[in-house]
Scaffold this motif. Structure first.
Motif, PDB file in Angstrom:
ATOM      1  N   LEU A 123       0.826  -1.208   0.000  1.00 13.18           N
ATOM      2  CA  LEU A 123       0.000   0.000   0.000  1.00 13.18           C
ATOM      3  C   LEU A 123       0.862   1.261   0.000  1.00 13.18           C
ATOM      4  CD1 LEU A 123      -2.784  -1.050   2.553  1.00 13.18           C
ATOM      5  CD2 LEU A 123      -2.953  -0.952   0.051  1.00 13.18           C
ATOM      6  N   VAL A 124       1.951   1.255   0.755  1.00 14.56           N
ATOM      7  CA  VAL A 124       2.862   2.407   0.790  1.00 14.56           C
ATOM      8  C   VAL A 124       3.478   2.627  -0.591  1.00 14.56           C
ATOM      9  CG1 VAL A 124       5.010   3.294   1.761  1.00 14.56           C
ATOM     10  CG2 VAL A 124       3.313   2.207   3.252  1.00 14.56           C
ATOM     11  N   ARG A 125       3.870   1.545  -1.247  1.00 11.95           N
ATOM     12  CA  ARG A 125       4.458   1.672  -2.586  1.00 11.95           C
ATOM     13  C   ARG A 125       3.450   2.250  -3.572  1.00 11.95           C
ATOM     14  NH1 ARG A 125       3.912  -1.468  -6.738  1.00 11.95           N
ATOM     15  NH2 ARG A 125       2.993  -3.135  -5.466  1.00 11.95           N
ATOM     16  N   ILE A 126       2.191   1.794  -3.498  1.00 13.13           N
ATOM     17  CA  ILE A 126       1.150   2.306  -4.398  1.00 13.13           C
ATOM     18  C   ILE A 126       0.916   3.794  -4.163  1.00 13.13           C
ATOM     19  CG2 ILE A 126      -1.294   2.152  -4.975  1.00 13.13           C
ATOM     20  CD1 ILE A 126      -1.109  -0.855  -4.399  1.00 13.13           C
ATOM     21  N   LEU A 127       0.880   4.196  -2.893  1.00 12.36           N
ATOM     22  CA  LEU A 127       0.704   5.620  -2.579  1.00 12.36           C
ATOM     23  C   LEU A 127       1.875   6.449  -3.071  1.00 12.36           C
ATOM     24  CD1 LEU A 127      -0.804   5.439   1.037  1.00 12.36           C
ATOM     25  CD2 LEU A 127      -1.979   6.047  -1.087  1.00 12.36           C
ATOM     26  N   ASP A 128       3.089   5.926  -2.941  1.00  9.67           N
ATOM     27  CA  ASP A 128       4.260   6.654  -3.444  1.00  9.67           C
ATOM     28  C   ASP A 128       4.187   6.837  -4.961  1.00  9.67           C
ATOM     29  OD1 ASP A 128       5.261   6.880  -0.918  1.00  9.67           O
ATOM     30  OD2 ASP A 128       6.587   5.114  -1.066  1.00  9.67           O
ATOM     31  N   GLU A 129       3.753   5.802  -5.666  1.00  7.61           N
ATOM     32  CA  GLU A 129       3.624   5.909  -7.113  1.00  7.61           C
ATOM     33  C   GLU A 129       2.583   6.955  -7.500  1.00  7.61           C
ATOM     34  OE1 GLU A 129       2.748   2.032  -8.492  1.00  7.61           O
ATOM     35  OE2 GLU A 129       4.804   1.261  -8.245  1.00  7.61           O
ATOM     36  N   LEU A 130       1.463   6.966  -6.750  1.00  7.51           N
ATOM     37  CA  LEU A 130       0.434   7.974  -7.020  1.00  7.51           C
ATOM     38  C   LEU A 130       0.953   9.381  -6.755  1.00  7.51           C
ATOM     39  CD1 LEU A 130      -2.747   6.228  -5.547  1.00  7.51           C
ATOM     40  CD2 LEU A 130      -2.130   6.509  -7.957  1.00  7.51           C
ATOM     41  N   ASP A 131       1.726   9.548  -5.679  1.00  9.38           N
ATOM     42  CA  ASP A 131       2.302  10.857  -5.376  1.00  9.38           C
ATOM     43  C   ASP A 131       3.277  11.293  -6.463  1.00  9.38           C
ATOM     44  OD1 ASP A 131       0.840  11.040  -3.075  1.00  9.38           O
ATOM     45  OD2 ASP A 131       2.442  10.278  -1.763  1.00  9.38           O
ATOM     46  N   ASP A 132       4.107  10.369  -6.937  1.00 10.52           N
ATOM     47  CA  ASP A 132       5.056  10.699  -8.013  1.00 10.52           C
ATOM     48  C   ASP A 132       4.313  11.103  -9.286  1.00 10.52           C
ATOM     49  OD1 ASP A 132       7.130  10.143  -6.316  1.00 10.52           O
ATOM     50  OD2 ASP A 132       7.431   8.086  -7.049  1.00 10.52           O
ATOM     51  N   ARG A 133       3.263  10.380  -9.613  1.00 13.88           N
ATOM     52  CA  ARG A 133       2.490  10.719 -10.807  1.00 13.88           C
ATOM     53  C   ARG A 133       1.832  12.081 -10.665  1.00 13.88           C
ATOM     54  NH1 ARG A 133      -1.789   6.336 -12.676  1.00 13.88           N
ATOM     55  NH2 ARG A 133       0.166   5.154 -12.750  1.00 13.88           N
ATOM     56  N   SER A 134       1.322  12.368  -9.471  1.00 12.59           N
ATOM     57  CA  SER A 134       0.703  13.669  -9.229  1.00 12.59           C
ATOM     58  C   SER A 134       1.726  14.793  -9.362  1.00 12.59           C
ATOM     59  CB  SER A 134       0.068  13.688  -7.831  1.00 12.59           C
ATOM     60  OG  SER A 134      -0.492  14.963  -7.559  1.00 12.59           O
ATOM     61  N   ARG A 135       2.949  14.579  -8.821  1.00 10.53           N
ATOM     62  CA  ARG A 135       3.998  15.601  -8.946  1.00 10.53           C
ATOM     63  C   ARG A 135       4.391  15.813 -10.396  1.00 10.53           C
ATOM     64  NH1 ARG A 135       5.932  13.340  -4.040  1.00 10.53           N
ATOM     65  NH2 ARG A 135       7.228  11.863  -5.221  1.00 10.53           N
ATOM     66  N   ARG A 136       4.489  14.741 -11.161  1.00 11.18           N
ATOM     67  CA  ARG A 136       4.844  14.875 -12.578  1.00 11.18           C
ATOM     68  C   ARG A 136       3.769  15.664 -13.327  1.00 11.18           C
ATOM     69  NH1 ARG A 136       6.490   9.431 -11.940  1.00 11.18           N
ATOM     70  NH2 ARG A 136       4.561   8.703 -12.913  1.00 11.18           N
TER      71      ARG A 136
END
Length: 259
Positions: A75-88
Protein backbone atom coordinates in the motif's frame (compact mmCIF):
# COMPACT_ATOMS: atom_id res chain seq x y z
CA UNK A 1 -45.12 -86.29 -7.15
CA UNK A 2 -41.97 -84.78 -8.38
CA UNK A 3 -39.84 -82.19 -6.62
CA UNK A 4 -40.46 -79.76 -9.42
CA UNK A 5 -44.08 -79.76 -8.71
CA UNK A 6 -43.52 -78.94 -5.00
CA UNK A 7 -40.73 -76.23 -5.57
CA UNK A 8 -41.81 -72.73 -4.44
CA UNK A 9 -42.54 -70.27 -7.29
CA UNK A 10 -41.31 -66.58 -7.23
CA UNK A 11 -44.02 -64.07 -6.65
CA UNK A 12 -45.28 -62.45 -9.80
CA UNK A 13 -45.21 -58.70 -10.17
CA UNK A 14 -48.60 -57.49 -10.86
CA UNK A 15 -48.82 -56.06 -14.34
CA UNK A 16 -49.86 -52.48 -14.74
CA UNK A 17 -53.09 -51.86 -16.39
CA UNK A 18 -52.82 -50.98 -20.05
CA UNK A 19 -54.22 -47.47 -19.52
CA UNK A 20 -51.38 -46.63 -16.98
CA UNK A 21 -48.67 -47.71 -19.46
CA UNK A 22 -50.15 -45.49 -22.08
CA UNK A 23 -50.10 -42.43 -19.68
CA UNK A 24 -46.37 -42.84 -18.85
CA UNK A 25 -45.46 -43.05 -22.47
CA UNK A 26 -47.35 -39.88 -23.16
CA UNK A 27 -45.52 -38.08 -20.31
CA UNK A 28 -42.10 -39.17 -21.55
CA UNK A 29 -42.98 -38.21 -25.10
CA UNK A 30 -44.06 -34.78 -23.86
CA UNK A 31 -40.82 -34.10 -21.95
CA UNK A 32 -38.26 -35.45 -24.42
CA UNK A 33 -37.07 -34.20 -26.71
CA UNK A 34 -37.74 -30.76 -25.13
CA UNK A 35 -39.86 -28.36 -27.15
CA UNK A 36 -39.21 -24.65 -26.34
CA UNK A 37 -41.65 -21.96 -27.21
CA UNK A 38 -40.54 -18.41 -28.19
CA UNK A 39 -41.50 -17.08 -24.74
CA UNK A 40 -39.48 -19.81 -22.98
CA UNK A 41 -36.45 -19.06 -25.17
CA UNK A 42 -36.60 -15.33 -24.36
CA UNK A 43 -36.88 -16.08 -20.64
CA UNK A 44 -33.90 -18.43 -20.83
CA UNK A 45 -31.76 -15.76 -22.57
CA UNK A 46 -32.71 -13.15 -20.00
CA UNK A 47 -31.82 -15.48 -17.16
CA UNK A 48 -28.50 -16.26 -18.84
CA UNK A 49 -27.70 -12.56 -19.23
CA UNK A 50 -28.65 -11.85 -15.61
CA UNK A 51 -26.41 -14.63 -14.40
CA UNK A 52 -23.49 -13.38 -16.51
CA UNK A 53 -23.90 -9.86 -15.14
CA UNK A 54 -23.94 -11.15 -11.57
CA UNK A 55 -20.79 -13.15 -12.24
CA UNK A 56 -18.99 -10.09 -13.64
CA UNK A 57 -20.10 -7.95 -10.67
CA UNK A 58 -18.83 -10.56 -8.25
CA UNK A 59 -15.52 -10.71 -10.10
CA UNK A 60 -15.19 -6.91 -10.08
CA UNK A 61 -16.02 -6.76 -6.38
CA UNK A 62 -13.43 -9.42 -5.77
CA UNK A 63 -10.81 -7.42 -7.74
CA UNK A 64 -11.62 -4.20 -5.82
CA UNK A 65 -11.14 -6.06 -2.64
CA UNK A 66 -7.57 -6.95 -3.51
CA UNK A 67 -6.34 -3.72 -1.91
CA UNK A 68 -8.00 -4.67 1.35
CA UNK A 69 -5.88 -7.73 1.54
CA UNK A 70 -2.65 -6.09 0.38
CA UNK A 71 0.33 -5.81 2.67
CA UNK A 72 1.24 -2.50 4.28
CA UNK A 73 4.45 -2.13 2.27
CA UNK A 74 2.49 -2.71 -0.95
CA UNK A 75 0.00 0.00 0.00
CA UNK A 76 2.86 2.41 0.79
CA UNK A 77 4.46 1.67 -2.59
CA UNK A 78 1.15 2.31 -4.40
CA UNK A 79 0.70 5.62 -2.58
CA UNK A 80 4.26 6.65 -3.44
CA UNK A 81 3.62 5.91 -7.11
CA UNK A 82 0.43 7.97 -7.02
CA UNK A 83 2.30 10.86 -5.38
CA UNK A 84 5.06 10.70 -8.01
CA UNK A 85 2.49 10.72 -10.81
CA UNK A 86 0.70 13.67 -9.23
CA UNK A 87 4.00 15.60 -8.95
CA UNK A 88 4.84 14.88 -12.58
CA UNK A 89 1.42 16.13 -13.66
CA UNK A 90 1.84 19.30 -11.58
CA UNK A 91 5.29 19.90 -13.09
CA UNK A 92 3.88 19.45 -16.58
CA UNK A 93 1.04 21.86 -15.80
CA UNK A 94 3.53 24.46 -14.50
CA UNK A 95 5.71 24.06 -17.59
CA UNK A 96 2.77 24.45 -19.96
CA UNK A 97 1.50 27.54 -18.12
CA UNK A 98 4.95 29.13 -18.29
CA UNK A 99 5.11 28.35 -22.00
CA UNK A 100 1.69 29.91 -22.50
CA UNK A 101 2.75 33.10 -20.67
CA UNK A 102 5.91 33.27 -22.73
CA UNK A 103 3.94 32.94 -25.95
CA UNK A 104 1.47 35.58 -24.82
CA UNK A 105 4.28 37.98 -23.89
CA UNK A 106 6.04 37.30 -27.18
CA UNK A 107 2.81 37.94 -29.04
CA UNK A 108 2.26 41.20 -27.12
CA UNK A 109 5.83 42.32 -27.78
CA UNK A 110 5.55 41.49 -31.47
CA UNK A 111 2.24 43.33 -31.69
CA UNK A 112 3.68 46.37 -29.92
CA UNK A 113 6.73 46.35 -32.19
CA UNK A 114 4.44 46.09 -35.21
CA UNK A 115 2.33 48.97 -33.95
CA UNK A 116 5.38 51.15 -33.33
CA UNK A 117 6.73 50.31 -36.76
CA UNK A 118 3.46 51.29 -38.40
CA UNK A 119 3.32 54.53 -36.41
CA UNK A 120 6.91 55.33 -37.33
CA UNK A 121 6.15 54.61 -40.97
CA UNK A 122 3.15 56.95 -40.84
CA UNK A 123 5.24 59.72 -39.28
CA UNK A 124 7.95 59.36 -41.90
CA UNK A 125 5.27 59.34 -44.61
CA UNK A 126 3.90 62.64 -43.30
CA UNK A 127 7.36 64.19 -43.32
CA UNK A 128 8.13 62.83 -46.77
CA UNK A 129 4.76 63.94 -48.11
CA UNK A 130 3.78 60.45 -49.29
CA UNK A 131 0.70 60.16 -47.05
CA UNK A 132 -2.10 62.58 -46.27
CA UNK A 133 -2.32 64.20 -42.86
CA UNK A 134 -4.87 66.05 -40.79
CA UNK A 135 -4.89 67.87 -37.49
CA UNK A 136 -5.18 71.28 -35.88
CA UNK A 137 -3.42 74.20 -37.51
CA UNK A 138 -3.96 77.34 -39.54
CA UNK A 139 -4.87 78.47 -43.03
CA UNK A 140 -2.70 81.33 -44.31
CA UNK A 141 -3.99 83.07 -47.46
CA UNK A 142 -1.95 85.65 -49.39
CA UNK A 143 -3.74 87.88 -51.88
CA UNK A 144 -1.45 89.51 -54.47
CA UNK A 145 -3.54 91.88 -56.62
CA UNK A 146 -0.46 93.73 -57.96
CA UNK A 147 1.53 90.51 -58.63
CA UNK A 148 4.31 91.95 -56.55
CA UNK A 149 5.04 89.00 -54.22
CA UNK A 150 8.40 87.45 -55.05
CA UNK A 151 9.13 83.73 -54.59
CA UNK A 152 11.62 84.45 -51.79
CA UNK A 153 8.84 85.98 -49.66
CA UNK A 154 6.87 82.77 -49.91
CA UNK A 155 9.98 80.78 -49.02
CA UNK A 156 10.43 82.99 -45.94
CA UNK A 157 6.88 82.13 -44.98
CA UNK A 158 7.72 78.41 -45.13
CA UNK A 159 10.81 78.96 -42.98
CA UNK A 160 8.86 80.87 -40.33
CA UNK A 161 6.20 78.17 -40.20
CA UNK A 162 8.78 75.41 -39.81
CA UNK A 163 10.51 77.32 -37.04
CA UNK A 164 7.14 77.63 -35.25
CA UNK A 165 6.63 73.86 -35.30
CA UNK A 166 4.69 73.20 -38.51
CA UNK A 167 4.50 69.44 -39.17
CA UNK A 168 2.86 69.37 -42.60
CA UNK A 169 2.47 72.18 -45.16
CA UNK A 170 0.71 72.46 -48.47
CA UNK A 171 0.83 75.46 -50.78
CA UNK A 172 -2.10 75.48 -53.18
CA UNK A 173 -1.89 71.90 -54.51
CA UNK A 174 1.82 71.29 -53.88
CA UNK A 175 3.08 69.39 -50.83
CA UNK A 176 6.00 71.07 -49.10
CA UNK A 177 8.79 68.71 -48.00
CA UNK A 178 12.38 69.05 -46.82
CA UNK A 179 13.87 69.74 -50.25
CA UNK A 180 11.09 72.02 -51.53
CA UNK A 181 12.31 75.11 -53.36
CA UNK A 182 10.66 78.26 -54.79
CA UNK A 183 11.66 79.75 -58.11
CA UNK A 184 10.36 82.06 -60.85
CA UNK A 185 9.34 85.66 -60.37
CA UNK A 186 6.46 87.76 -59.08
CA UNK A 187 3.27 86.66 -60.78
CA UNK A 188 4.93 83.47 -62.06
CA UNK A 189 5.97 81.63 -58.91
CA UNK A 190 6.98 77.99 -59.09
CA UNK A 191 7.16 75.45 -56.26
CA UNK A 192 9.39 72.48 -57.00
CA UNK A 193 9.08 73.37 -60.67
CA UNK A 194 5.28 73.57 -60.60
CA UNK A 195 3.69 76.92 -61.34
CA UNK A 196 1.20 78.29 -58.81
CA UNK A 197 -0.98 81.38 -58.95
CA UNK A 198 -2.33 83.82 -56.38
CA UNK A 199 -4.06 83.66 -54.06
CA UNK A 200 -1.37 81.60 -52.35
CA UNK A 201 -3.05 79.35 -49.85
CA UNK A 202 -0.99 77.69 -47.13
CA UNK A 203 -2.57 74.74 -45.28
CA UNK A 204 -0.44 74.16 -42.18
CA UNK A 205 -0.76 71.48 -39.48
CA UNK A 206 0.70 72.34 -36.12
CA UNK A 207 -0.13 74.09 -32.86
CA UNK A 208 -2.26 77.09 -33.85
CA UNK A 209 -1.18 79.04 -30.74
CA UNK A 210 2.42 78.88 -32.01
CA UNK A 211 1.88 79.23 -35.76
CA UNK A 212 -0.27 82.34 -35.83
CA UNK A 213 1.95 84.54 -33.61
CA UNK A 214 5.02 83.50 -35.62
CA UNK A 215 3.49 85.09 -38.74
CA UNK A 216 2.10 88.19 -37.01
CA UNK A 217 5.13 89.28 -34.99
CA UNK A 218 6.28 92.86 -35.62
CA UNK A 219 8.42 92.92 -38.73
CA UNK A 220 7.30 89.40 -39.58
CA UNK A 221 5.87 87.86 -42.73
CA UNK A 222 2.47 89.56 -42.56
CA UNK A 223 3.96 93.04 -42.32
CA UNK A 224 6.51 92.26 -45.03
CA UNK A 225 3.80 91.14 -47.46
CA UNK A 226 1.70 94.19 -46.68
CA UNK A 227 4.61 96.36 -47.80
CA UNK A 228 4.23 94.66 -51.20
CA UNK A 229 0.57 95.74 -51.27
CA UNK A 230 -0.47 92.16 -50.58
CA UNK A 231 -2.94 91.12 -47.94
CA UNK A 232 -2.43 88.15 -45.63
CA UNK A 233 -4.97 86.54 -43.31
CA UNK A 234 -4.50 83.82 -40.73
CA UNK A 235 -7.37 81.54 -39.66
CA UNK A 236 -7.10 78.98 -36.91
CA UNK A 237 -8.82 75.61 -37.28
CA UNK A 238 -9.18 72.43 -35.30
CA UNK A 239 -8.96 70.36 -38.47
CA UNK A 240 -6.61 71.11 -41.32
CA UNK A 241 -6.32 68.56 -44.13
CA UNK A 242 -3.08 68.28 -46.09
CA UNK A 243 -3.79 65.81 -48.88
CA UNK A 244 -1.42 66.81 -51.68
CA UNK A 245 1.00 63.89 -52.07
CA UNK A 246 4.54 63.43 -53.30
CA UNK A 247 5.67 60.24 -55.02
CA UNK A 248 7.95 58.07 -52.94
CA UNK A 249 11.43 58.38 -54.40
CA UNK A 250 14.18 55.88 -53.87
CA UNK A 251 17.60 57.40 -53.29
CA UNK A 252 20.31 56.52 -55.76
CA UNK A 253 23.20 56.26 -53.32
CA UNK A 254 22.01 56.54 -49.72
CA UNK A 255 21.22 53.31 -47.89
CA UNK A 256 20.18 52.65 -44.32
CA UNK A 257 23.00 51.64 -42.05
CA UNK A 258 22.84 49.33 -39.00
CA UNK A 259 22.71 51.10 -35.67
Amino acid sequence: MSNEEHAPQPPRTPEAPPEEITGRRRLVAGLWPPRLTRAQLVVALLLFGLGLGLAIQVRSTSDDGTLRGARQEDLVRILDELDDRSRRLEDEKTRLEAQRRELENSSDQAEEARRQTQERERQLGVLAGTVAAEGPGITFVVEDPLTAVEPDKLLDTIQELRAAGAEAIQVNDVRVVADTYFSGEAGAVQVDGRKIRAPYRFEVIGRPQDLEPALNIPGGIVQTLEKEQATATVTRSEKIVVDALRPAERPDYARSSPQ
